[in-house]
Design an enzyme around this catalytic site. Sequence first.
Site, short mmCIF file in Angstrom:
data_model
loop_
_atom_site.label_atom_id
_atom_site.label_comp_id
_atom_site.label_asym_id
_atom_site.label_seq_id
_atom_site.Cartn_x
_atom_site.Cartn_y
_atom_site.Cartn_z
N GLY A 1 3.75 17.29 112.83
CA GLY A 1 4.07 18.11 111.68
C GLY A 1 5.14 19.18 111.88
O GLY A 1 5.88 19.49 110.96
N GLU B 1 3.74 25.61 115.30
CA GLU B 1 2.84 24.79 114.49
C GLU B 1 3.33 24.74 113.05
O GLU B 1 4.01 25.67 112.58
CB GLU B 1 1.43 25.39 114.58
CG GLU B 1 0.35 24.76 113.72
CD GLU B 1 0.06 23.29 113.99
OE1 GLU B 1 1.01 22.49 114.02
OE2 GLU B 1 -1.13 22.95 114.15
N ASP B 2 3.01 23.67 112.35
CA ASP B 2 3.41 23.58 110.94
C ASP B 2 2.51 24.44 110.05
O ASP B 2 2.98 25.36 109.39
CB ASP B 2 3.45 22.12 110.46
CG ASP B 2 2.14 21.36 110.69
OD1 ASP B 2 1.20 21.92 111.27
OD2 ASP B 2 2.08 20.19 110.28
N ASP C 1 -4.71 26.14 109.19
CA ASP C 1 -5.66 26.08 108.07
C ASP C 1 -7.01 26.61 108.54
O ASP C 1 -7.23 27.82 108.53
CB ASP C 1 -5.72 24.64 107.56
CG ASP C 1 -6.54 24.47 106.29
OD1 ASP C 1 -6.86 25.50 105.65
OD2 ASP C 1 -6.87 23.33 105.93
N SER C 2 -7.90 25.75 109.01
CA SER C 2 -9.19 26.23 109.54
C SER C 2 -8.98 27.03 110.82
O SER C 2 -9.78 27.90 111.16
CB SER C 2 -10.13 25.06 109.82
OG SER C 2 -9.70 24.35 110.97
N GLY C 3 -7.91 26.70 111.56
CA GLY C 3 -7.64 27.37 112.83
C GLY C 3 -8.14 26.58 114.03
O GLY C 3 -7.87 26.96 115.17
N PHE D 1 -2.77 21.97 99.17
CA PHE D 1 -2.31 21.03 100.19
C PHE D 1 -0.82 20.79 100.02
O PHE D 1 -0.36 20.40 98.96
CB PHE D 1 -3.07 19.70 100.12
CG PHE D 1 -2.88 18.90 101.36
CD1 PHE D 1 -3.69 19.13 102.47
CD2 PHE D 1 -1.87 17.96 101.45
CE1 PHE D 1 -3.49 18.41 103.66
CE2 PHE D 1 -1.67 17.24 102.63
CZ PHE D 1 -2.48 17.46 103.73
N ASP E 1 2.78 16.13 106.28
CA ASP E 1 2.47 14.83 105.67
C ASP E 1 1.17 14.85 104.88
O ASP E 1 0.30 15.70 105.07
CB ASP E 1 2.32 13.77 106.75
CG ASP E 1 0.99 13.88 107.49
OD1 ASP E 1 0.69 14.99 108.00
OD2 ASP E 1 0.24 12.89 107.54
N ARG F 1 7.00 13.31 105.06
CA ARG F 1 7.48 14.18 106.13
C ARG F 1 8.98 14.46 106.04
O ARG F 1 9.46 15.49 106.50
CB ARG F 1 7.19 13.57 107.50
CG ARG F 1 5.72 13.53 107.90
CD ARG F 1 5.60 13.25 109.39
NE ARG F 1 4.27 12.82 109.80
CZ ARG F 1 3.28 13.65 110.12
NH1 ARG F 1 3.44 14.95 110.04
NH2 ARG F 1 2.11 13.17 110.51
P1 IMP Z 1 -6.51 23.36 111.18
O1 IMP Z 1 -6.94 22.74 112.48
O2 IMP Z 1 -7.57 23.27 110.12
O3 IMP Z 1 -5.97 24.75 111.34
O4 IMP Z 1 -5.39 22.43 110.60
C1 IMP Z 1 -4.15 22.38 111.14
C2 IMP Z 1 -3.56 21.01 111.02
O5 IMP Z 1 -3.94 20.35 109.81
C3 IMP Z 1 -2.05 21.16 110.96
O6 IMP Z 1 -1.51 20.82 112.20
C4 IMP Z 1 -1.63 20.22 109.89
O7 IMP Z 1 -1.16 19.03 110.47
C5 IMP Z 1 -2.84 19.89 109.09
N1 IMP Z 1 -2.78 20.57 107.79
C6 IMP Z 1 -3.53 21.59 107.34
N2 IMP Z 1 -3.20 21.94 106.10
C7 IMP Z 1 -2.21 21.10 105.73
C8 IMP Z 1 -1.42 20.95 104.55
O8 IMP Z 1 -1.57 21.67 103.55
N3 IMP Z 1 -0.48 19.98 104.55
C9 IMP Z 1 -0.26 19.17 105.64
N4 IMP Z 1 -0.95 19.27 106.77
C10 IMP Z 1 -1.93 20.22 106.82
MG MG Z 2 -0.32 18.75 112.17
#
Ligand code: IMP
Ligand code: MG
Length: 177
Positions: free
Chosen positions: A45, A100-101, A104-106, A153, A160, A166
Site C-alpha cells: 500500500g 505506512e499507507d 486504522d486499528s493500529g 474506506f 487498494d 492502487r
Molecule cells: P490496521 O492494522 O487496522 O491499522 O490496518 C492497516 C492496514 O489496513 C493498512 O496497511 C492498509 O493496507 C489497510 N487499510 C486500512 N484502512 C484502509 C483503507 O481505508 N483503504 C485501504 N487500505 C486500508
Molecule cells: Mg497495507
Amino acid sequence: MHSRDHALRLVYSSGEIAARVREIGAAINAEYAGKPLVVVCILKGAFMFFSDLLRELTVEPQIDFVRLASYGDGMRTTRSVSFNKDVELSLMDKHVLLVEDVIDSGHTIDFLLQQLKARGAVSLKVAALVDKTDRREMFVKPDFVGFTLRDGFIVGYGLDYAEEYRELPAIYEMLPG
Ligand code: IMP
Ligand code: MG
C-alpha cells in the site's frame, strides 16, 4: 472476475497529496539531518507515497521494504499479522522511519514496531499518509501524518480494495452499495 463498479468520491486530489508529501518531506529532512536513516516501505500500500516521499528527502537515506501478511483483503480491519518479507538491511545504530499507507486499528504498525524494537535502532518512528482514528484498537500515534480521517474506506495512490485501484493518482472514498 474484473469488476470496478464501486462508486468513488474524491477525497484528496493528486495536487493536495503532492503538497502534503512535500511538507512531510521537509519535516523529515529537519528531523534526520546528519543522522544515518533507513526508510522502510510497508508493501504494498505505501509504495506510491514512499516513492514520492523519497524524492523530497535530502538526508541521504538507505531504503528497505517489508511485506506483511494479514488475513483477508476486504474492508475489515486485520488483527493477525506476520512477516512475508523482512527488512534486509541491518538496523543497528540507525534511525528507522516506517512508511505506512493507512493506520486504522493500529495492529499492523504495532506488530512492526514490536518486531523491529529489538534490532538495535537508535530511533523508530512512523510516517503515515492517512491516520484513520475512529477504529483504533492499539495505542499508536504516527510521528508524521499526511491526512487525518475519522472513518471511511479509501482507495487509490497505492491503496487498494481487493487489489484494485492502487494505480489511481488521487485518493477516493469507496461509497457503500
Ligand atoms: P490496521 O492494522 O487496522 O491499522 O490496518 C492497516 C492496514 O489496513 C493498512 O496497511 C492498509 O493496507 C489497510 N487499510 C486500512 N484502512 C484502509 C483503507 O481505508 N483503504 C485501504 N487500505 C486500508
Ligand atoms: Mg497495507
